[in-house]
Design a protein around this motif. Structure first.
Motif, short mmCIF file in Angstrom:
data_model
loop_
_atom_site.label_atom_id
_atom_site.label_comp_id
_atom_site.label_asym_id
_atom_site.label_seq_id
_atom_site.Cartn_x
_atom_site.Cartn_y
_atom_site.Cartn_z
N THR A 160 -6.29 -14.04 5.98
CA THR A 160 -5.28 -14.41 4.98
C THR A 160 -5.58 -13.55 3.74
N ASN A 175 -5.30 3.66 4.56
CA ASN A 175 -4.49 2.64 3.90
C ASN A 175 -5.21 1.29 4.01
N GLY A 176 -5.10 0.49 2.94
CA GLY A 176 -5.65 -0.87 2.98
C GLY A 176 -4.53 -1.86 2.76
N CYS A 178 -3.08 -6.21 3.48
CA CYS A 178 -3.43 -7.60 3.75
C CYS A 178 -2.40 -8.14 4.75
N TYR A 179 -2.80 -8.46 5.95
CA TYR A 179 -1.88 -8.96 6.98
C TYR A 179 -2.52 -10.15 7.67
N ARG A 180 -1.68 -11.07 8.11
CA ARG A 180 -2.26 -12.27 8.72
C ARG A 180 -2.94 -11.95 10.04
N VAL A 195 4.00 -6.41 9.34
CA VAL A 195 5.45 -6.31 9.51
C VAL A 195 5.85 -4.83 9.58
N GLY A 200 0.54 0.07 6.67
CA GLY A 200 -0.44 -0.18 7.73
C GLY A 200 0.24 -0.23 9.10
N LEU A 227 -7.78 -8.29 -2.48
CA LEU A 227 -6.63 -9.10 -2.05
C LEU A 227 -5.39 -8.66 -2.83
N GLY A 230 -4.64 -4.87 -1.68
CA GLY A 230 -4.19 -4.86 -0.29
C GLY A 230 -2.88 -5.60 -0.11
N GLY A 231 -2.61 -6.56 -0.98
CA GLY A 231 -1.42 -7.40 -0.81
C GLY A 231 -0.27 -7.02 -1.72
N GLU A 289 4.62 -19.42 6.23
CA GLU A 289 4.68 -18.19 5.43
C GLU A 289 4.96 -18.46 3.94
N ALA A 320 -6.62 -17.07 1.64
CA ALA A 320 -5.44 -17.00 0.76
C ALA A 320 -4.21 -17.41 1.58
N MET A 332 -0.43 -14.76 -8.30
CA MET A 332 -0.77 -13.33 -8.33
C MET A 332 0.50 -12.49 -8.12
N ARG A 333 1.28 -12.90 -7.11
CA ARG A 333 2.50 -12.16 -6.81
C ARG A 333 3.45 -12.19 -8.03
C1 LIG Z 1 -2.49 -13.15 1.29
C2 LIG Z 1 -1.43 -12.19 1.77
C3 LIG Z 1 -1.00 -12.26 3.08
C4 LIG Z 1 -0.06 -11.34 3.57
N1 LIG Z 1 0.31 -11.39 4.88
C5 LIG Z 1 1.08 -10.41 5.40
C6 LIG Z 1 1.34 -10.34 6.80
O1 LIG Z 1 0.94 -11.20 7.58
N2 LIG Z 1 2.06 -9.29 7.26
C7 LIG Z 1 2.56 -8.33 6.43
O2 LIG Z 1 3.17 -7.37 6.90
N3 LIG Z 1 2.37 -8.39 5.08
C8 LIG Z 1 1.62 -9.39 4.56
N4 LIG Z 1 1.38 -9.45 3.22
C9 LIG Z 1 2.03 -8.49 2.33
C10 LIG Z 1 1.38 -7.13 2.42
O3 LIG Z 1 0.00 -7.24 2.27
C11 LIG Z 1 1.95 -6.26 1.31
O4 LIG Z 1 3.32 -6.04 1.53
C12 LIG Z 1 1.21 -4.93 1.22
O5 LIG Z 1 1.77 -4.19 0.17
C13 LIG Z 1 1.29 -4.15 2.51
O6 LIG Z 1 0.58 -2.94 2.32
P1 LIG Z 1 0.96 -1.61 3.07
O7 LIG Z 1 2.43 -1.34 2.79
O8 LIG Z 1 0.04 -0.62 2.46
O9 LIG Z 1 0.73 -1.81 4.53
C14 LIG Z 1 0.47 -10.36 2.71
C15 LIG Z 1 0.05 -10.32 1.38
C16 LIG Z 1 -0.90 -11.22 0.91
C17 LIG Z 1 -1.35 -11.15 -0.52
#
Ligand SMILES: Cc1cc2nc3c(=O)[nH]c(=O)nc-3n(C[C@H](O)[C@H](O)[C@H](O)COP(=O)(O)O)c2cc1C
Length: 492
Positions: A160, A175-176, A178-180, A195, A200, A227, A230-231, A289, A320, A332-333
């Motif tokens: 999370t 690339n870093g 945050c994905y579930r 997604v 990523g 977090l 990455g998020g 979600e 998270a 945070m968002r």
């Molecule tokens: C705690 C948290 C959980 C997230 N879970 C997901 C997820 O499951 N799948 C996803 O695609 N993005 C998720 N996101 C959003 C991505 O982390 C966010 O869009 C990020 O900018 C993606 O980075 P990238 O475009 O470099 O891959 C999450 C963000 C946070 C803060």
């Protein structure tokens, strides 16, 4: 923590972060909560409180004392200000409220992006993370107290607040994100659900095309700045590790994963490396979600062939979990998006922008309000449309509202009052169709392409009637202040 202990901790250590947060009085401790729903419910009750603390869970039934989970890390202006290094120390943080935080954040995301190249990661050979290592066949992720957060979740979600590192197979650019991540096959593996379209996910798709598998490292416990970076949508081509270096003003130390060659933050508590494999797909989800719904159905998602898991003694996971807002990272968002939307409008050369607020009730995306001082006919509508479609808010926005400068955009009561009294819905609501939606949208019909539509609401007084618009019936603010002082006993 003693000074010597603090000095021994690597950069991005969660322990150093916790030590500083404890000094501000914003860290709570919970002992004995069960990983199966109880821990998640306590965290959820906490998010709903006016000033939620970060919570550190220990003595989780079935696990040794010391194996801990942290929630609510970025849920207050002071903790987020500390995390993003917007203040020098606890004293500096005391005055940091929501508005001060967003003001301090203004301009920063683009500065960090511009400076990221000056902070390439620093490779190191040792870190506390290497205190324990488990190799592929012996890996069992259920050996850690990974929560099942909500009752309808399809399993235990270890990812999370995680930081997932991928690379571009052609350029090697890292690339870093945050994905579930859900634990699968009794702890032997985990799925990663990025997604399509996320950087990523693009990296993973390119590796799959070439090799049918993609190298990945994941950190599960770290300074929550990872977090945030990455998020949050960091521009393509910039490594979130270098971007984090720009926030810290120091290069991020990393270990080089021996199975993948990818970096692992040396400050991590608990990390793994391996190969994400198309042929190892497992049914994933559902998962509550950030919209507040279980939107996407259970479906196959690629899982990891885990080469190695490293962890510190008494390691701490950073949780998270999303859910019905306010949730773990909605604040945070909201703060990040509010600053980024305002920056974007100002950068576009639009005048008179006072403040933006991407409300937590809309997960920081769905409901955005901007206040402006109207300077010309059409100004309000221009700002409203730019807000709705600018890169900072375009993904999954549903309502973009503009209000006059006497309205605080972060105050929903005031915003709703302006919408109720300064709009003629037939004229002041524009609907834009086929805009950038998501499969996470609970309004999206099963199988439909992920468009959405959005309403752009001009809740400003009509420009041509600014001079003659009915006066607001409230006392002069300076007079109110003097009366409040004089009558403070009666009012207390
Ligand atoms: C705690 C948290 C959980 C997230 N879970 C997901 C997820 O499951 N799948 C996803 O695609 N993005 C998720 N996101 C959003 C991505 O982390 C966010 O869009 C990020 O900018 C993606 O980075 P990238 O475009 O470099 O891959 C999450 C963000 C946070 C803060």
């Amino acid at each position: 923590m003693t000074d010597a202990e603090r000095r021994a901790e690597p950069l991005l250590s969660l322990r150093t972060w916790l030590d500083r947060v404890a000094e501000t009085g914003e860290l709570g401790h919970v002992s004995g909560a069960h990983w199966d729903l109880e821990l998640g419910a306590i965290a959820e009750l906490s998010y709903r409180r006016p000033r939620p603390k970060a919570l550190l869970f220990d003595e989780i039934p079935g696990y040794d004392k010391g194996l801990r989970v942290l929630t609510g890390s970025t849920g207050s202006s002071r903790r987020l200000g500390h995390t993003l290094r917007l203040a020098d120390g606890p004293a500096d943080l005391s005055g940091m409220d929501d508005a001060a935080l967003v003001a301090a954040l203004r301009g920063k995301p683009s500065q960090w992006a511009a400076r990221a190249a000056d902070f390439p990661v620093l490779e190191v050979n040792d870190a506390p993370l290497l205190e324990n290592t488990v190799e592929g066949p012996d890996v069992d992720l259920t050996a850690f107290p990974v929560p099942r957060w909500h009752g309808l979740d399809g399993g235990r979600f270890i990812g999370t607040g995680c930081f997932v590192v991928t690379s571009d197979p052609e350029t090697g650019a890292v690339n870093g994100g945050c994905y579930r991540m859900q634990i699968q096959n009794d702890g032997r593996t985990a799925t990663i659900n990025a997604v399509p379209g996320k950087h990523g996910a693009q990296n993973i798709a390119r590796w799959f095309e070439r090799e049918g598998r993609a190298p990945v490292t994941v950190s599960f416990g770290h300074d929550p700045v990872l977090l945030v970076t990455g998020g949050t949508e960091v521009p393509a081509g910039i490594s979130e590790l270098d971007y984090t270096g720009a926030i810290l003003g120091e290069r991020v130390p990393v270990l080089r994963g021996t199975a993948t060659g990818l970096p692992i933050p040396a400050g991590s508590e608990f990390a793994l490396e391996g190969w994400l494999r198309q042929d190892l797909a497992c049914d994933e989800g559902p998962f509550g979600e950030w919209t507040g719904y279980y939107s996407a159905s259970r479906r196959p998602v690629p899982a990891l062939d885990i080469a190695r898991v490293h962890f510190r003694n008494d390691c701490i996971q950073l949780g998270a979990p999303p859910g019905k807002p306010p949730h773990d990272y909605s604040y945070m968002r909201t703060a990040m998006k509010s600053a980024m939307i305002q920056d974007e409008l100002v950068r576009a050369g639009v005048q008179g922008i006072n403040a933006a607020w991407a409300h937590e009730a809309g997960g920081g995306r769905l409901f955005v309000v901007v206040s402006l001082t109207q300077r010309y006919a059409g100004h309000a509508r221009q700002v409203a449309h730019l807000t709705a479609q600018g890169p900072a808010a375009a993904y999954m926005n549903r309502y973009a509202v503009v209000v006059d400068d006497d309205i605080d955009p972060s105050n929903l009561e005031e915003v709703v009052w302006a919408m109720s009294t300064r709009t003629d819905p037939a004229r002041d609501i524009d609907v834009i169709d086929r805009t950038w939606g998501s499969k996470l949208d609970p309004m999206l019909e099963e199988g439909a392409p992920p468009f959405n539509s959005r309403a752009v609401i001009d809740a400003c007084r009509p420009f041509e009637r600014l001079a003659g618009f009915p006066e607001v019936s409230q006392s002069d603010p300076a007079f109110l202040r003097s009366v409040a002082e004089k009558w403070c006993d009666a009012l207390s």
